[in-house]
Design an enzyme around this catalytic site. Structure first.
Site, short mmCIF file in Angstrom:
data_model
loop_
_atom_site.label_atom_id
_atom_site.label_comp_id
_atom_site.label_asym_id
_atom_site.label_seq_id
_atom_site.Cartn_x
_atom_site.Cartn_y
_atom_site.Cartn_z
N LYS A 298 0.93 -1.18 0.00
CA LYS A 298 0.07 0.03 -0.16
C LYS A 298 0.75 1.36 -0.05
O LYS A 298 1.92 1.25 0.46
CB LYS A 298 -0.92 -0.05 1.19
CG LYS A 298 -2.20 0.75 1.11
CD LYS A 298 -3.27 0.05 0.46
CE LYS A 298 -4.27 0.91 0.10
NZ LYS A 298 -5.56 0.14 -0.48
N ASP B 161 -6.91 4.32 -4.73
CA ASP B 161 -7.50 4.07 -3.35
C ASP B 161 -8.20 5.46 -3.23
O ASP B 161 -8.31 6.26 -4.22
CB ASP B 161 -6.46 3.72 -2.25
CG ASP B 161 -7.46 3.28 -1.01
OD1 ASP B 161 -7.91 2.21 -1.01
OD2 ASP B 161 -7.34 3.92 -0.04
P1 NDP Z 1 -12.91 7.75 -2.95
O1 NDP Z 1 -11.67 8.72 -2.77
O2 NDP Z 1 -13.49 7.52 -4.59
O3 NDP Z 1 -14.09 7.98 -2.16
C1 NDP Z 1 -14.04 8.07 -0.68
C2 NDP Z 1 -15.41 8.36 -0.12
O4 NDP Z 1 -15.17 8.14 1.40
C3 NDP Z 1 -15.80 9.81 -0.39
O5 NDP Z 1 -16.89 9.94 -0.54
C4 NDP Z 1 -15.28 10.26 0.86
O6 NDP Z 1 -15.66 11.66 1.15
C5 NDP Z 1 -15.28 9.51 1.93
N1 NDP Z 1 -14.40 9.61 2.89
C6 NDP Z 1 -12.88 9.50 2.84
N2 NDP Z 1 -12.37 9.97 3.90
C7 NDP Z 1 -13.39 9.96 4.94
C8 NDP Z 1 -13.30 10.31 6.29
N3 NDP Z 1 -12.27 10.53 7.04
N4 NDP Z 1 -14.58 10.45 6.96
C9 NDP Z 1 -15.84 10.40 6.13
N5 NDP Z 1 -15.72 10.32 4.90
C10 NDP Z 1 -14.71 9.87 4.26
O7 NDP Z 1 -12.38 6.34 -2.45
P2 NDP Z 1 -12.45 4.69 -2.66
O8 NDP Z 1 -14.19 4.71 -2.97
O9 NDP Z 1 -11.77 4.02 -3.66
O10 NDP Z 1 -12.26 4.17 -1.48
C11 NDP Z 1 -13.19 4.11 -0.06
C12 NDP Z 1 -12.68 2.89 0.67
O11 NDP Z 1 -12.71 1.71 0.04
C13 NDP Z 1 -11.67 3.02 1.23
O12 NDP Z 1 -11.45 2.54 2.63
C14 NDP Z 1 -10.54 2.21 0.23
O13 NDP Z 1 -9.54 1.85 1.04
C15 NDP Z 1 -11.55 0.92 0.14
N6 NDP Z 1 -11.18 0.37 -1.19
C16 NDP Z 1 -11.07 1.03 -2.38
C17 NDP Z 1 -10.83 0.16 -3.46
C18 NDP Z 1 -10.77 0.55 -4.57
O14 NDP Z 1 -10.73 -0.44 -5.64
N7 NDP Z 1 -10.98 1.86 -4.85
C19 NDP Z 1 -10.68 -1.24 -3.16
C20 NDP Z 1 -10.84 -1.99 -1.89
C21 NDP Z 1 -11.08 -1.11 -0.93
P3 NDP Z 1 -15.12 13.08 0.95
O15 NDP Z 1 -14.90 13.24 -0.52
O16 NDP Z 1 -15.71 14.04 1.89
O17 NDP Z 1 -13.53 12.98 1.36
#
Ligand code: NDP
Length: 442
Positions: free
Chosen positions: A122, A162
């Site tokens: 990571k 991510d």
């Molecule tokens: P994105 O950046 O596309 O979206 C993240 C989302 O989560 C946004 O809506 C964001 O809101 C919100 N968010 C992020 N940090 C916080 C926080 N501290 N408190 C509240 N809301 C938060 O990321 P992904 O959708 O790719 O990833 C989301 C999760 O999925 C993560 O845990 C990631 O590790 C996991 N994941 C992702 C994969 C992938 O293929 N993308 C694969 C496996 C797991 P805001 O815009 O306001 O920050």
């Protein structure tokens, strides 16, 4: 060594790393009895909690005002026993060593569960993409890659996206890698279709998480049809979880971002989801704008876990769902939780879900569809061919089904209850441990 002695050692060697310690503790506790029964694995876990390599570097760049900025870049190469390092890059101001080590550690077990030959890693930076211009994002990505390129390669370490790293960032990172190394290889996944990406990769984590929920529901002779689903986040994972749940007959009533959540009791259908995709991926606005457009409720500074539902899918970030939230969910009738995010439930919440014997899937099992499809992208790059949407989706479904079977195999208790945490941890561990033992003291 007892669990306590093991954890004392981990805490002493990794001070100020609460997320990493939390992730390790969960795995150590669930593997304790299994390792007692299989003494050949004694000592393997000590090696697994130590990254093979940790790279920390300076990322200098210049913003649109001409000011000099400095961020910190990281790559944690955790384990390469079963394949090249593989795992996403996160750009978010909260990024630190603890968060990336927890993610890298989880990634090792997750990648093993996919059945594909991928080690775990990571990386990322404390850079905040919010409010930055496209030019600033490009300059940052190029500077980040100037250093990272020394450490990665199509057969060495293959990063992906991510939080904060989507198609735009992968494009800038790939372009800079190609420029420096003068080679067009599958060094990153999550690429655009025109230059080596795989169909279904953007959808894969959310789709996979929904397929996993479906598999769990089948064990209780149920399915998604007519179910009310609460989703957190509105980024990549949340968007495609929402799409697939809707396609399979469920009704998604919430999405959120770090400012609050929207509650749309009529359901977020495909037309409304198209608005969310534009809002989040193009105009880069806040979820609040959805409530204004569709005249529904917006709840500021709160997570959606107190909304009544059958199924919950946390798809935002780590530790976003605590024990009180878990109690509220169960009290409101929720009986299935499929995690799209990594470690979104706190240990207290997980404990409560297991106590109440609901269907609960930890992220390392239920969100593995993303990295699995990255693995499929690597295969397509290697053979220089493109598979159709149907081919990739069929493979993704097959992989999610096999992860589910692996969890059931290792996690079924005497009373028939499937502890997916136990199942995922043992299922992921065995393959990596066997490879490490076979390869000698590495
Ligand atoms: P994105 O950046 O596309 O979206 C993240 C989302 O989560 C946004 O809506 C964001 O809101 C919100 N968010 C992020 N940090 C916080 C926080 N501290 N408190 C509240 N809301 C938060 O990321 P992904 O959708 O790719 O990833 C989301 C999760 O999925 C993560 O845990 C990631 O590790 C996991 N994941 C992702 C994969 C992938 O293929 N993308 C694969 C496996 C797991 P805001 O815009 O306001 O920050």
């Amino acid at each position: 060594m007892t669990v306590q002695q093991f954890m004392d050692m981990v805490i002493r060697k990794n001070p100020n790393e609460p997320e990493f310690i939390q992730a390790v503790q969960e795995v150590v506790e669930s593997l304790d009895a299994f390792i007692d029964d299989n003494p050949k694995y004694v000592g393997v876990l000590e090696r697994m909690v130590e990254p093979e390599r940790t790279i920390i570097f300076r990322v200098p760049w210049i913003n649109d005002k001409g000011e000099f900025c400095i961020n910190r870049g990281y790559r944690i190469e955790m384990n390469s026993a079963i394949g090249p390092y593989k795992g996403g890059l996160r750009f978010h101001p909260s990024v630190n060593l603890s968060i990336l080590k927890f993610l890298a550690f989880e990634q090792v077990l997750k990648n093993s569960l996919t059945t594909l030959p991928m080690g775990g890693a990571k990386g990322g930076s404390d850079f905040d993409p919010k409010g930055k211009s496209d030019l600033e994002i490009m300059k940052f990505c190029q500077s980040f890659m100037n250093e990272l390129q020394r450490h990665i390669g199509a057969s060495t370490d293959v990063p992906a996206g991510d939080i904060g790293v989507g198609g735009r960032e992968i494009g800038f990172l790939f372009g800079q890698y190609k420029r420096i190394r003068n080679e067009f290889t599958g060094v990153l996944t999550g690429k655009s279709l025109e230059w080596g990406g795989s169909l279904i990769r953007p959808e894969a984590t959310g789709y996979g998480c929904t397929y996993f929920a479906q598999e769990m529901l089948t064990t209780r002779h149920s399915d998604l049809k007519g179910k009310t689903v609460v989703i957190s986040g509105s980024g990549n994972v949340a968007q495609y979880a929402c799409e697939k749940v809707t396609q399979l007959g469920g009704k998604v009533v919430t999405l959120s971002d770090s400012n609050g959540y929207v509650y749309d009791k009529d359901g977020i259908d495909s037309e409304k989801l198209a608005f969310v995709l534009k809002l989040k991926n193009e105009t880069r606005g806040r979820i609040k704008e959805y409530a204004v457009k569709y005249n529904c409720e917006y709840v500021e500074d709160k997570t959606p876990w107190h909304v009544k539902c059958d199924i919950a899918m946390p798809c935002a970030t780590q530790n976003e769902l605590n024990r009180d939230d878990a109690m509220a969910l169960v009290a409101n009738g929720c009986f299935c939780v499929s995690e799209g995010a990594n470690m979104p439930s706190t240990p207290g919440a997980v404990e409560y879900f297991l106590e109440r014997k609901i269907l609960y899937a930890p992220g390392k099992a239920s969100n593995a569809g993303g990295v699995a499809t990255s693995g499929l992208e690597m295969t397509q790059n290697s053979i220089r061919l493109h598979w159709t949407r149907e081919e990739v989706d069929t493979e993704l479904k097959k992989i999610m089904k096999s992860i589910h079977e692996n969890c059931v195999k290792h996690g079924t208790k005497e009373d028939g209850y499937v502890d997916y945490v136990l199942g995922a941890n043992i299922g992921g561990f065995v393959k990596v441990a066997e490879a490490m033992l076979a390869q000698g003291l590495v």
